[in-house]
Enzyme design. Sequence first.
Site, PDB file in Angstrom:
ATOM      1  N   HIS A   1       2.277  -4.038  -1.883  1.00 31.00           N
ATOM      2  CA  HIS A   1       1.492  -2.910  -1.370  1.00 31.00           C
ATOM      3  C   HIS A   1       0.024  -3.071  -1.722  1.00 31.00           C
ATOM      4  O   HIS A   1      -0.354  -3.837  -2.609  1.00 31.00           O
ATOM      5  CB  HIS A   1       2.014  -1.583  -1.951  1.00 31.00           C
ATOM      6  CG  HIS A   1       1.800  -1.472  -3.441  1.00 31.00           C
ATOM      7  ND1 HIS A   1       2.629  -2.087  -4.357  1.00 31.00           N
ATOM      8  CD2 HIS A   1       0.849  -0.842  -4.169  1.00 31.00           C
ATOM      9  CE1 HIS A   1       2.190  -1.836  -5.583  1.00 31.00           C
ATOM     10  NE2 HIS A   1       1.092  -1.074  -5.501  1.00 31.00           N
TER      11      HIS A   1
ATOM     12  N   ASP B   1      -3.036  -0.375  -2.838  1.00 27.96           N
ATOM     13  CA  ASP B   1      -3.018   0.984  -3.379  1.00 27.96           C
ATOM     14  C   ASP B   1      -3.660   2.009  -2.437  1.00 27.96           C
ATOM     15  O   ASP B   1      -4.743   1.776  -1.887  1.00 27.96           O
ATOM     16  CB  ASP B   1      -3.753   1.038  -4.728  1.00 27.96           C
ATOM     17  CG  ASP B   1      -2.971   0.324  -5.831  1.00 27.96           C
ATOM     18  OD1 ASP B   1      -1.747   0.165  -5.681  1.00 27.96           O
ATOM     19  OD2 ASP B   1      -3.603  -0.077  -6.824  1.00 27.96           O
TER      20      ASP B   1
ATOM     21  N   HIS C   1      -0.438  -6.296  -3.957  1.00 26.66           N
ATOM     22  CA  HIS C   1       0.167  -6.697  -5.224  1.00 26.66           C
ATOM     23  C   HIS C   1       1.597  -6.215  -5.333  1.00 26.66           C
ATOM     24  O   HIS C   1       2.050  -5.353  -4.568  1.00 26.66           O
ATOM     25  CB  HIS C   1      -0.687  -6.243  -6.414  1.00 26.66           C
ATOM     26  CG  HIS C   1      -0.999  -4.784  -6.416  1.00 26.66           C
ATOM     27  ND1 HIS C   1      -2.005  -4.235  -5.656  1.00 26.66           N
ATOM     28  CD2 HIS C   1      -0.441  -3.754  -7.083  1.00 26.66           C
ATOM     29  CE1 HIS C   1      -2.042  -2.929  -5.860  1.00 26.66           C
ATOM     30  NE2 HIS C   1      -1.099  -2.616  -6.714  1.00 26.66           N
TER      31      HIS C   1
ATOM     32  N   ARG D   1      -4.326   2.691 -15.200  1.00 25.73           N
ATOM     33  CA  ARG D   1      -5.092   2.260 -14.018  1.00 25.73           C
ATOM     34  C   ARG D   1      -6.210   3.227 -13.679  1.00 25.73           C
ATOM     35  O   ARG D   1      -6.015   4.440 -13.660  1.00 25.73           O
ATOM     36  CB  ARG D   1      -4.178   2.127 -12.792  1.00 25.73           C
ATOM     37  CG  ARG D   1      -4.899   1.474 -11.615  1.00 25.73           C
ATOM     38  CD  ARG D   1      -4.021   1.362 -10.390  1.00 25.73           C
ATOM     39  NE  ARG D   1      -4.178   2.505  -9.504  1.00 25.73           N
ATOM     40  CZ  ARG D   1      -3.261   2.921  -8.640  1.00 25.73           C
ATOM     41  NH1 ARG D   1      -2.095   2.299  -8.556  1.00 25.73           N
ATOM     42  NH2 ARG D   1      -3.493   3.948  -7.865  1.00 25.73           N
TER      43      ARG D   1
END
Length: 279
Positions: A99, A101, A255, A270
């Site tokens: 995917h 983000d 990723h 994150r």
Amino acid sequence: MNEKINIIALGPYIGAQVSNLDLTRPLSATQFEQLYHALMRHQVLLLCDQAITPQQQRALAARFGDLHIHPVYPHAEDIEEIIVLDTHQNNPPDNDNWHTDVTFINTPPAIAILASKLLPESGGDTLWASSIAAYETLSAPIKIMLEGLHAEHDFKKSFQEYKYRRTEEEYQRWQQAVEKNPPVQHPVIRTHPVSGRKALFVNEGFTTRIVELSEQESNAVLNLLYSHITKPEFQVRWRWHINDVAIWDNRVTQHYANADYYPARRVMHRATVLGDGPF
Ligand SMILES: O=C(O)CCC(=O)C(=O)O
Ligand SMILES: [Fe+2]
């Protein structure tokens, strides 16, 4: 002081390891410029021995632009901009799919910064793929066919209802997120706003269909693109140590967080920097 950062490419298409830089302190203009340039060139940067606090991580991310606050993921105490991805027996990993983000909003993130805080004994690697390399290696007729097409991206594809039914509060938060994030459309091929390079911009995590095609055509084309994007040639894979930091250009990469360590625990922080509308 020697302000020149060291950059070692981890492969020809994607990934570089950066050293001689302390991300816990405010970067000078020269340091930031080198880091940014390396990010544009290599798309994913990895740095070791960075014991960065949530405050410091937020400050670093804010150098790149405005920060995104995630609609459903939990955040660090008093710091909404830092997502805490704490996976364990009772909170299974959910990023074990390819995917990009937050492509379910009109201005998907430009950059993300991920720090490892607690790791399983082994496993839990993260893989990134270059969607620039994927685009550039498509044949000319396929590139022509994809030009001008748009794809729909939907929050609900990855954040599925059944995963948010553990408590009433969690469920309400999910329902609000769905209301606030109706499906959006983005070009299938996007142009990087800084480098001008073209990249494939569909991802299995959030893309539901190519709007100009029939359902059957859309499924066939998307499956072709997903299997192409995830070829090992376009990837870098990182084996984490504690206090490693990854910085990636979310506009031109995808990723996958390997969930092989489950049910052991793994904690990551994150920060997510908002981008522009893809064109
Ligand atoms: O935990 C990881 O390695 C990556 C998780 C992920 O997909 C993200 O932080 O965007
Ligand atoms: Fe992700």
